[in-house]
Design a protein around this motif. Structure first.
Motif, PDB file in Angstrom:
ATOM      1  N   ALA A 119      -2.396   4.761  -9.783  1.00 39.64           N
ATOM      2  CA  ALA A 119      -2.929   5.481  -8.629  1.00 39.64           C
ATOM      3  C   ALA A 119      -2.958   6.990  -8.847  1.00 39.64           C
ATOM      4  N   ARG A 137      -7.548   6.285  -3.054  1.00 47.71           N
ATOM      5  CA  ARG A 137      -6.925   6.124  -4.377  1.00 47.71           C
ATOM      6  C   ARG A 137      -6.087   4.858  -4.418  1.00 47.71           C
ATOM      7  N   VAL A 138      -5.384   4.564  -3.318  1.00 44.39           N
ATOM      8  CA  VAL A 138      -4.574   3.343  -3.242  1.00 44.39           C
ATOM      9  C   VAL A 138      -5.470   2.115  -3.317  1.00 44.39           C
ATOM     10  N   VAL A 141       2.295   1.799  -3.521  1.00 44.88           N
ATOM     11  CA  VAL A 141       1.285   2.354  -4.422  1.00 44.88           C
ATOM     12  C   VAL A 141       1.026   3.823  -4.114  1.00 44.88           C
ATOM     13  N   ALA A 142       1.147   4.187  -2.836  1.00 42.76           N
ATOM     14  CA  ALA A 142       0.897   5.577  -2.436  1.00 42.76           C
ATOM     15  C   ALA A 142       2.058   6.507  -2.757  1.00 42.76           C
ATOM     16  N   ALA A 170      -0.351  -0.903 -10.383  1.00 39.62           N
ATOM     17  CA  ALA A 170      -1.252  -0.172  -9.476  1.00 39.62           C
ATOM     18  C   ALA A 170      -0.640   1.158  -9.070  1.00 39.62           C
ATOM     19  N   ARG A 171       0.657   1.158  -8.786  1.00 36.85           N
ATOM     20  CA  ARG A 171       1.330   2.404  -8.410  1.00 36.85           C
ATOM     21  C   ARG A 171       1.260   3.427  -9.542  1.00 36.85           C
ATOM     22  N   GLU A 217      -8.396   1.865  -4.619  1.00 37.82           N
ATOM     23  CA  GLU A 217      -8.970   1.784  -5.963  1.00 37.82           C
ATOM     24  C   GLU A 217      -7.992   1.138  -6.946  1.00 37.82           C
ATOM     25  N   ALA A 218      -6.731   1.560  -6.877  1.00 35.97           N
ATOM     26  CA  ALA A 218      -5.716   1.014  -7.793  1.00 35.97           C
ATOM     27  C   ALA A 218      -5.437  -0.454  -7.508  1.00 35.97           C
ATOM     28  N   GLU A 234       0.821  -1.210   0.000  1.00 27.55           N
ATOM     29  CA  GLU A 234       0.000   0.000   0.000  1.00 27.55           C
ATOM     30  C   GLU A 234       0.858   1.263   0.000  1.00 27.55           C
TER      31      GLU A 234
END
Length: 359
Positions: A153, A117-118, A100-101, A149-150, A120-121, A97
């Protein structure tokens, strides 16, 4: 966000006096929402083109646009792009997480909105259940999903993929191809520039393919156009497998050895040398239109098909025919045939090494 990509005469060169050109006057447009594959061998300029969009290399001439913005002089973090590279580049000390953030924090996004947002991705890439894990606790395919995903995001208008599946085994690669195709359907406004040397990836994913070689754009079109009607020998050999046979051109026909074959000469002048391109799966065994007689040099069983290599007039012709109960033996004389509409005639030197403009 609707953002395309445009290369306007972009050249990249290295060396003290910029004597080593690695990308030569690229003119290419990726439309908003389009998947464009840059396909070519190592050293063809495809990764350099992608890095020019990302802002990691500076063109010596030409301009790069994302949407209507000239981003040539902007640093990478101000371009609003997502990028996935071959080795994923995840931070090993951060949980999924937090990886991705990372881009959201770097962009100074609203902190209250980052967890959403994290999530969701991660949901979009099927990794929601792995948010608390570290990269070392994931398989290669899972790490690749986190990297995607990253990139997603930050909700980029442009997504850059640099050989994203090359580190995966064949089965994982096939699964990720399906996932990327699904993601594209779910994100129809995102323009994707996809660098690969793998023709299957390009044919599977791309709306259009830009074929690169020797630092230049050699051809550009839909997968079907490039496969069925290649404009150059390089395209014919690199996009799919092809027989490329040297022939002499007559009026509405060509000559291969002693055989006269009917094909569309396509404006290639009579009496000149040319190359006949025909795909192996379109070459049949036995007599038919455009029959060629030759000697079997090799037989390979490939499960559903046999690949025959037949010597015809000093040229080795490949034919992929449905599995034969009794395939011909080495040294046997056989007939091969192909339909006139299944062949493409390439004039000598057409498009080779000259570079082309997109469209």
């Amino acid at each position: 966000m609707h953002s395309g990509i445009r290369f306007d005469g972009v050249s990249v060169a290295y060396g003290r006096h910029a004597e080593n050109t690695v990308l030569d006057h690229l003119d290419l447009t990726v439309e908003p929402g389009e998947v464009m594959a840059l396909l070519g061998p190592s050293g063809s300029g495809k990764t350099t083109a992608l890095r020019a969009v990302a802002g990691f290399v500076r063109p010596v001439s030409g301009r790069v646009f994302i949407g209507d913005r000239d981003v040539t002089d902007l640093p990478p973090y101000r371009r609003g792009i997502g990028m996935v590279v071959q080795q994923y580049a995840l931070f090993p000390h951060l949980r999924v997480e937090d990886n991705v953030a990372f881009g959201l924090k770097a962009q100074k996004a609203d902190r209250a909105g980052i967890p959403g947002r994290v999530a969701e991705a991660l949901e979009m890439t099927g990794m929601a259940a792995y948010a608390k894990r570290y990269p070392r606790e994931l398989s290669g395919g899972q790490q690749q999903r986190v990297a995607i995903a990253r990139a997603l995001a930050i909700r980029p208008g442009v997504l850059l993929l640099d050989e994203p599946l090359s580190a995966l085994d064949a089965q994982l690669r096939s699964g990720m191809l399906a996932e990327l195709a699904r993601l594209h359907r779910e994100l129809p406004d995102v323009s994707i520039l996809y660098v690969t040397h793998d023709q299957v990836e390009a044919l599977t994913l791309a709306d259009r393919i830009a074929v690169m070689d020797k630092a230049r754009l050699q051809d550009c079109g839909t997968p079907q156009e490039l496969y069925r009607r290649p404009r150059t020998e390089f395209t014919a050999s690199f996009v799919g497998n092809a027989n490329l046979l040297p022939v002499r051109v007559g009026e509405g026909q060509v000559t291969l050895g002693g055989a006269e074959l009917k094909v569309d000469t396509g404006g290639v002048s009579s009496g000149s040398a040319a190359t006949l391109c025909v795909r192996p799966h379109l070459v049949g065994l036995g007599e038919g239109a455009n029959t060629m007689r030759g000697t079997v040099a090799e037989v390979q069983w490939r499960g559903a098909t046999h690949r025959l290599y037949v010597e015809v007039a000093g040229q080795r012709v490949k034919a992929d025919v449905r599995e034969l109960r009794v395939p011909p033996a080495l040294g046997d004389e056989v007939d091969l045939h192909f339909a006139p509409e299944d062949a493409v005639l390439l004039g000598a030197g057409v498009g080779e090494g000259t570079g082309v403009r997109d469209g």
